[in-house]
Write a protein that holds these residues in place. Sequence first.
Motif, PDB file in Angstrom:
ATOM      1  N   UNK A 177     -14.702 -20.015 -31.741  1.00 23.99           N
ATOM      2  CA  UNK A 177     -15.347 -19.739 -30.446  1.00 23.99           C
ATOM      3  C   UNK A 177     -14.770 -18.497 -29.774  1.00 23.99           C
ATOM      4  N   UNK A 178     -13.749 -17.900 -30.356  1.00 23.20           N
ATOM      5  CA  UNK A 178     -13.139 -16.705 -29.771  1.00 23.20           C
ATOM      6  C   UNK A 178     -14.193 -15.606 -29.654  1.00 23.20           C
ATOM      7  N   UNK A 179     -14.246 -14.966 -28.469  1.00 22.60           N
ATOM      8  CA  UNK A 179     -15.268 -13.953 -28.228  1.00 22.60           C
ATOM      9  C   UNK A 179     -14.728 -12.532 -28.260  1.00 22.60           C
ATOM     10  N   UNK A 180     -15.631 -11.570 -28.290  1.00 17.26           N
ATOM     11  CA  UNK A 180     -15.258 -10.157 -28.352  1.00 17.26           C
ATOM     12  C   UNK A 180     -14.471  -9.749 -27.106  1.00 17.26           C
ATOM     13  N   UNK A 181     -14.896 -10.234 -25.924  1.00 18.84           N
ATOM     14  CA  UNK A 181     -14.211  -9.889 -24.677  1.00 18.84           C
ATOM     15  C   UNK A 181     -12.774 -10.390 -24.710  1.00 18.84           C
ATOM     16  N   UNK A 182     -12.573 -11.602 -25.232  1.00 13.99           N
ATOM     17  CA  UNK A 182     -11.218 -12.156 -25.344  1.00 13.99           C
ATOM     18  C   UNK A 182     -10.347 -11.293 -26.258  1.00 13.99           C
ATOM     19  N   UNK A 183     -10.918 -10.884 -27.384  1.00 11.64           N
ATOM     20  CA  UNK A 183     -10.166 -10.034 -28.314  1.00 11.64           C
ATOM     21  C   UNK A 183      -9.791  -8.703 -27.671  1.00 11.64           C
ATOM     22  N   UNK A 184     -10.718  -8.111 -26.920  1.00 13.66           N
ATOM     23  CA  UNK A 184     -10.447  -6.830 -26.254  1.00 13.66           C
ATOM     24  C   UNK A 184      -9.374  -6.972 -25.182  1.00 13.66           C
TER      25      UNK A 184
END
Length: 393
Positions: A177-184
Motif C-alpha cells: 500500500x506504500x504510495x509514491x508521495x510516501x516514498x518521495x
Amino acid sequence: TIMLMAKKQYSAFFLIPFGLWVLYRQIFSSRYVSLVPDADAYFALFNYSLFFLFIICILFIYKVNQETWIDLLVIATFAISTLVTKQNGFLINFCLVFILCKYIEFKRLLVVFLWLSLISLIVIYLGDLFDLYPYLNIDLFREDGKERHLMGFGFPTLLPNYFYHFVLCYFIIRGTKIGIIELLCIVGLNYYLFYMTDTRAVYYLINLLCFLLFINKWWKIDYHSKWGIGFLFRFGTLFSYIICFLVAVYLQCTFNPEIDWMLNIDKALSGRLWLGNHGFNEYGIHLFGADIEYVGFADVTEGKGYFYIDSAFQQLLINYGVIPSLLLAIGFTKLAYLVIQKNNVVFGLVLIFLMLHSLTDPQLINPTYNPIFFALAYLWSKKSKATLFQELR
C-alpha cells in the motif's frame, strides 16, 4: 467477545512496559543523558523496574505448552551470554521481551514502536534545535571539511540510523500500500539527514530501497518465478544473513593493510575493517563471546584510543559468540523462507537491506533501533507463526 477483550487487555499489559522500555532506552541514548546527574544510576533503576514489570507480564500472559522448550533454550542462551558479556540490564530484559512479544500481533508491536520512536526522536531533535545540551568537544569534520551535526545524539550517525530502521518498519507495515508521495517524503527526509550528518551508507541504502519499491509497484516482483528478477531476489532474501555474515567476518578477520584492495575498502569504511580485526586479535572468537571493553569518542584518552566494532555480524561473533550467531542465522533464514512462501516482497526487501546495513553498522539485534528482530520470536510458535503475516499485506 470475552476472548477479544482478554486479548486486548494482554496487549496493553505487555505494550505499556514495552513502550516504556523503548522510550527510556532511546532517550538515554541521546545527549539528554548529559543533563541528568548520576544518569547510570537512573538507567539501572529503569532496568530493574522494567524487569519487575516484565516478570509480572510473564505470570499473567505466558502459557506453558509443547513449545516451552524453545523458550527455555532462548533463556539458557541469553543467561550464558549475560554471564560472559556482563550486559545484565540489557540482555535480561531483552530476553523477557523476546519471550513475551509473540503473544502480541507483530504489526501492533511495530506500530507502537514507530509512534514512540517518532515522539522520542522529535523530543531529542528539539533539544538540539534549542541548544539544551552542553558543548561536546569532539571533531565533527571529515577530512574534506564537511561538517557533521550531532542532532541531539553523541555522534552524527545515530539519528540517521534510527531513521533507517524507522523506515524499514514503516515499509513492513505499509506493505504494497506504500504510495509514491510516501516514498518521495522519505527520500526528502533522507536527503536532509544526509546533508546534516553526512551519513552515507544510510543515504544510499534508503534511496536504493525506495527505488526498488517504486519499481515493484509497477512491475511486480514474484518470488515464485523460476528465473529472472524474481529468482534473484528470492535467492538474495533467503541467504541475505548468511552471505552478509560471511563477507563481513572474512574481511575483518583476515584484514591486512598491506593488501591494497583491503586497505581501500577500509578507508572507504572509515577504518571499520581495522577495528573489527583489532577486536578479533584482542578477544578472539568463543562459543558465547567475551566481555569487551569499548571506548567511545567521548572516552578517548592518551593511553586509550577509540575502539568499537561497527559491523553487527563481527560484533555478534566476537561479543556474543558462535552459538548466538548460529541461532540468528537459522532464525533469519527461516523468517526469509516464510517471507518467500507468502510472496511478501516488501518484507523480503526490508530483510535484504537490514542485512546490507548490518555489514557496517551494529543495530541488528539492538531493540532500541530495530524491532524487526522480534519477528524471530514468532517462528517457533504455530499459532504466532500463522498470524505473523496475516495483518501484513
